[in-house]
Design a protein around this motif. Sequence first.
Motif, PDB file in Angstrom:
ATOM      1  N   TYR A 114       0.634  -1.219   0.124  1.00 17.59           N
ATOM      2  CA  TYR A 114      -0.108  -0.043   0.112  1.00 17.59           C
ATOM      3  C   TYR A 114       0.813   1.195  -0.064  1.00 17.59           C
ATOM      4  O   TYR A 114       2.000   1.172   0.520  1.00 17.59           O
ATOM      5  N   ALA A 115       0.317   2.270  -0.777  1.00 16.45           N
ATOM      6  CA  ALA A 115       0.833   3.655  -0.550  1.00 16.45           C
ATOM      7  C   ALA A 115       0.583   4.195   0.923  1.00 16.45           C
ATOM      8  O   ALA A 115      -0.159   3.686   1.483  1.00 16.45           O
ATOM      9  N   GLU A 116       1.478   4.754   1.586  1.00 13.57           N
ATOM     10  CA  GLU A 116       1.575   5.272   2.954  1.00 13.57           C
ATOM     11  C   GLU A 116       0.157   5.790   3.160  1.00 13.57           C
ATOM     12  O   GLU A 116      -0.608   5.841   4.184  1.00 13.57           O
ATOM     13  N   SER A 117      -0.270   6.720   1.913  1.00 16.45           N
ATOM     14  CA  SER A 117      -1.474   7.493   2.217  1.00 16.45           C
ATOM     15  C   SER A 117      -2.875   6.451   2.347  1.00 16.45           C
ATOM     16  O   SER A 117      -3.936   6.957   2.656  1.00 16.45           O
ATOM     17  N   ALA A 118      -2.724   5.252   1.788  1.00 20.99           N
ATOM     18  CA  ALA A 118      -3.698   4.265   1.987  1.00 20.99           C
ATOM     19  C   ALA A 118      -3.626   3.084   3.141  1.00 20.99           C
ATOM     20  O   ALA A 118      -4.661   2.786   3.366  1.00 20.99           O
ATOM     21  N   LYS A 119      -2.611   3.109   3.778  1.00 18.99           N
ATOM     22  CA  LYS A 119      -2.224   2.307   4.807  1.00 18.99           C
ATOM     23  C   LYS A 119      -3.475   2.659   5.768  1.00 18.99           C
ATOM     24  O   LYS A 119      -3.508   3.705   6.337  1.00 18.99           O
ATOM     25  N   GLY A 120      -4.024   1.546   6.334  1.00 22.59           N
ATOM     26  CA  GLY A 120      -5.009   1.631   7.463  1.00 22.59           C
ATOM     27  C   GLY A 120      -6.549   2.011   6.921  1.00 22.59           C
ATOM     28  O   GLY A 120      -7.374   2.187   7.634  1.00 22.59           O
ATOM     29  N   ARG A 121      -6.689   2.485   5.890  1.00 20.26           N
ATOM     30  CA  ARG A 121      -7.745   2.981   5.081  1.00 20.26           C
ATOM     31  C   ARG A 121      -8.260   2.221   4.155  1.00 20.26           C
ATOM     32  O   ARG A 121      -9.531   1.938   3.899  1.00 20.26           O
ATOM     33  N   PHE A 122      -7.326   1.715   3.177  1.00 18.20           N
ATOM     34  CA  PHE A 122      -7.782   0.872   2.126  1.00 18.20           C
ATOM     35  C   PHE A 122      -7.340  -0.412   2.100  1.00 18.20           C
ATOM     36  O   PHE A 122      -6.576  -0.676   2.814  1.00 18.20           O
ATOM     37  N   THR A 123      -8.317  -1.447   1.588  1.00 18.07           N
ATOM     38  CA  THR A 123      -7.793  -2.700   1.529  1.00 18.07           C
ATOM     39  C   THR A 123      -8.048  -3.233   0.003  1.00 18.07           C
ATOM     40  O   THR A 123      -9.128  -3.049  -0.576  1.00 18.07           O
ATOM     41  N   ILE A 124      -6.985  -3.933  -0.528  1.00 18.10           N
ATOM     42  CA  ILE A 124      -7.044  -4.710  -1.949  1.00 18.10           C
ATOM     43  C   ILE A 124      -7.331  -6.031  -1.542  1.00 18.10           C
ATOM     44  O   ILE A 124      -6.638  -6.573  -0.795  1.00 18.10           O
ATOM     45  N   SER A 125      -8.207  -6.598  -2.483  1.00 16.03           N
ATOM     46  CA  SER A 125      -8.490  -7.843  -2.441  1.00 16.03           C
ATOM     47  C   SER A 125      -8.860  -8.507  -3.671  1.00 16.03           C
ATOM     48  O   SER A 125      -9.125  -7.554  -4.621  1.00 16.03           O
ATOM     49  N   ARG A 126      -8.625  -9.915  -3.911  1.00 17.36           N
ATOM     50  CA  ARG A 126      -8.882 -10.548  -5.343  1.00 17.36           C
ATOM     51  C   ARG A 126      -9.565 -11.824  -5.025  1.00 17.36           C
ATOM     52  O   ARG A 126      -9.717 -12.437  -4.041  1.00 17.36           O
ATOM     53  N   ASP A 127     -10.505 -11.845  -5.948  1.00 14.93           N
ATOM     54  CA  ASP A 127     -11.311 -13.082  -6.046  1.00 14.93           C
ATOM     55  C   ASP A 127     -10.908 -14.083  -7.397  1.00 14.93           C
ATOM     56  O   ASP A 127     -11.439 -13.421  -8.502  1.00 14.93           O
ATOM     57  N   ASN A 128      -9.952 -14.772  -7.266  1.00 12.65           N
ATOM     58  CA  ASN A 128      -9.450 -15.565  -8.524  1.00 12.65           C
ATOM     59  C   ASN A 128     -10.751 -16.173  -9.376  1.00 12.65           C
ATOM     60  O   ASN A 128     -10.470 -16.245 -10.575  1.00 12.65           O
ATOM     61  N   ALA A 129     -11.662 -16.749  -8.470  1.00 13.70           N
ATOM     62  CA  ALA A 129     -12.708 -17.271  -9.239  1.00 13.70           C
ATOM     63  C   ALA A 129     -13.603 -16.520 -10.115  1.00 13.70           C
ATOM     64  O   ALA A 129     -14.149 -16.904 -11.239  1.00 13.70           O
ATOM     65  N   LYS A 130     -13.597 -15.224  -9.731  1.00  9.05           N
ATOM     66  CA  LYS A 130     -14.369 -14.164 -10.710  1.00  9.05           C
ATOM     67  C   LYS A 130     -13.684 -13.506 -11.379  1.00  9.05           C
ATOM     68  O   LYS A 130     -14.223 -12.189 -11.978  1.00  9.05           O
ATOM     69  N   ASN A 131     -12.225 -13.715 -11.215  1.00 10.08           N
ATOM     70  CA  ASN A 131     -11.270 -12.697 -12.161  1.00 10.08           C
ATOM     71  C   ASN A 131     -11.415 -11.264 -11.535  1.00 10.08           C
ATOM     72  O   ASN A 131     -11.324 -10.251 -12.682  1.00 10.08           O
ATOM     73  N   THR A 132     -11.411 -10.960 -10.453  1.00  9.82           N
ATOM     74  CA  THR A 132     -11.827  -9.678 -10.056  1.00  9.82           C
ATOM     75  C   THR A 132     -11.023  -9.335  -8.907  1.00  9.82           C
ATOM     76  O   THR A 132     -10.803 -10.026  -7.836  1.00  9.82           O
ATOM     77  N   TYR A 180     -10.618  -5.800  -5.828  1.00 10.78           N
ATOM     78  CA  TYR A 180     -11.238  -4.970  -5.520  1.00 10.78           C
ATOM     79  C   TYR A 180     -10.559  -3.981  -4.225  1.00 10.78           C
ATOM     80  O   TYR A 180      -9.314  -4.392  -4.105  1.00 10.78           O
ATOM     81  N   LEU A 181     -11.102  -2.563  -4.302  1.00  2.76           N
ATOM     82  CA  LEU A 181     -10.460  -1.920  -3.502  1.00  2.76           C
ATOM     83  C   LEU A 181     -11.541  -1.323  -2.662  1.00  2.76           C
ATOM     84  O   LEU A 181     -12.415  -0.638  -2.975  1.00  2.76           O
ATOM     85  N   GLN A 182     -11.369  -1.759  -1.196  1.00  7.72           N
ATOM     86  CA  GLN A 182     -12.369  -1.125  -0.194  1.00  7.72           C
ATOM     87  C   GLN A 182     -11.539  -0.130   0.444  1.00  7.72           C
ATOM     88  O   GLN A 182     -10.491   0.177   0.945  1.00  7.72           O
ATOM     89  N   MET A 183     -12.333   1.016   0.328  1.00 11.06           N
ATOM     90  CA  MET A 183     -12.019   2.386   0.779  1.00 11.06           C
ATOM     91  C   MET A 183     -12.636   2.916   1.762  1.00 11.06           C
ATOM     92  O   MET A 183     -13.808   3.160   1.549  1.00 11.06           O
ATOM     93  N   ASN A 184     -12.161   3.325   2.989  1.00  8.99           N
ATOM     94  CA  ASN A 184     -13.106   3.800   4.194  1.00  8.99           C
ATOM     95  C   ASN A 184     -12.234   5.108   4.364  1.00  8.99           C
ATOM     96  O   ASN A 184     -11.063   5.355   4.131  1.00  8.99           O
ATOM     97  N   SER A 185     -12.982   5.792   5.451  1.00 10.84           N
ATOM     98  CA  SER A 185     -12.452   7.077   5.930  1.00 10.84           C
ATOM     99  C   SER A 185     -11.895   7.950   4.862  1.00 10.84           C
ATOM    100  O   SER A 185     -10.691   8.507   4.803  1.00 10.84           O
TER     101      SER A 185
END
Length: 115
Positions: A59-77, A79-84
């Motif tokens: 993560y970029a420093e600006s994103a740490k603690g607020r954003f979460t990247i995840s992936r679903d290989n079954a769906k070829n997708t 995600y980026l969950q962005m909070n705060s």
Amino acid sequence: QVQLVESGGGLVQAGGSLRLSCAASASTFRLSVMGWYRQAPGKQRELVATCTSRDNTNYAESAKGRFTISRDNAKNTVYLQMNSLKPEDTGVYYCNAVHSGAIYWGTGTLVTVSS
């Protein structure tokens, strides 16, 4: 050739949340390093977060603690969950895939955070 299609952008107030999605066209998705980048008005595109095929994240420093990247290989997708969210998070968010030396980009989705 890998096509990437982002979705989930929009207008949100500061402190709110958004979840971005990026759907990839190819089954090689699971072998790719996936990432999210953003470009604010008048600024260069910058890294937000990356996720390897083994779910190692960065993560970029600006994103740490607020954003979460995840992936679903079954769906070829990916995600980026962005909070705060903050007004400085405003920009066009691009999905990125790196596989076998090739780099692919989506067309972007606009995120606007109002104060």
